[in-house]
Design a protein around this motif. Structure first.
Motif, short mmCIF file in Angstrom:
data_model
loop_
_atom_site.label_atom_id
_atom_site.label_comp_id
_atom_site.label_asym_id
_atom_site.label_seq_id
_atom_site.Cartn_x
_atom_site.Cartn_y
_atom_site.Cartn_z
N VAL A 60 -7.19 -5.69 1.16
CA VAL A 60 -5.93 -6.27 1.60
C VAL A 60 -5.19 -5.24 2.44
O VAL A 60 -5.01 -4.10 2.02
CB VAL A 60 -5.05 -6.68 0.38
N TYR A 63 0.49 -7.61 2.32
CA TYR A 63 0.85 -8.49 1.21
C TYR A 63 2.24 -9.08 1.46
O TYR A 63 3.14 -8.37 1.90
CB TYR A 63 0.87 -7.73 -0.12
N SER A 75 -2.89 -11.13 1.91
CA SER A 75 -2.89 -11.84 0.64
C SER A 75 -1.46 -12.17 0.22
O SER A 75 -0.53 -11.42 0.52
CB SER A 75 -3.53 -11.00 -0.47
N GLU A 79 -1.99 -6.93 -3.96
CA GLU A 79 -1.31 -5.85 -3.25
C GLU A 79 -2.18 -5.20 -2.19
O GLU A 79 -3.42 -5.26 -2.27
CB GLU A 79 -0.87 -4.77 -4.26
N LYS A 80 -1.52 -4.57 -1.25
CA LYS A 80 -2.22 -3.82 -0.21
C LYS A 80 -3.15 -2.81 -0.90
O LYS A 80 -2.75 -2.15 -1.86
CB LYS A 80 -1.20 -3.09 0.67
#
Length: 118
Positions: A60, A63, A75, A79-80
């Motif tokens: 990701v 976020y 996403s 989370e990133k």
């Protein structure tokens, strides 16, 4: 200072309308389901977990839980930095997995091309 009944009703109606419109806008900005975007496709979260993954394929990069148009590996839940993985015996055109905080790999099903950013 005296106010006419009509002016008071107008002010009350305007206040009520602004409050209810604000509430409607905030609730309408949520996504209808949880997903990730990878390789230009949207992968919808399933309730299934997988045991065997083959390799890391991405992560990701953005976020947000607010509805909008985003680019990259986006996403609205994870989370990133959350990693994406290929699932053993399953084409990435069909499904991928994400590693959740508890160490389990959740299966995500390809739901087609992502209409968002490039």
């Amino acid at each position: 200072m005296k106010y006419k009944k009509g002016a008071i009703l107008f002010i009350m109606a305007a206040f009520f309308l602004s409050v209810t419109t604000g509430c409607l806008n905030s609730s309408a900005s949520k996504w209808s389901y949880e997903f990730v975007v990878w390789n230009g496709h949207i992968y919808k979260e399933s309730d299934k977990y997988v045991d065997e993954i083959t390799k890391e394929i991405g992560e990701v990069t953005k976020y947000s839980d607010g509805e909008g148009t985003y680019s990259g590996n986006f996403s609205n839940k994870y989370e990133k930095g959350t990693k994406y993985f290929a699932i053993k015996g399953v084409s990435t055109d069909e499904a991928i997995a994400v590693k959740e905080q508890d160490g389990k790999y959740r299966k995500l099903i390809n739901d087609g091309k992502y209409a968002g950013g490039k």
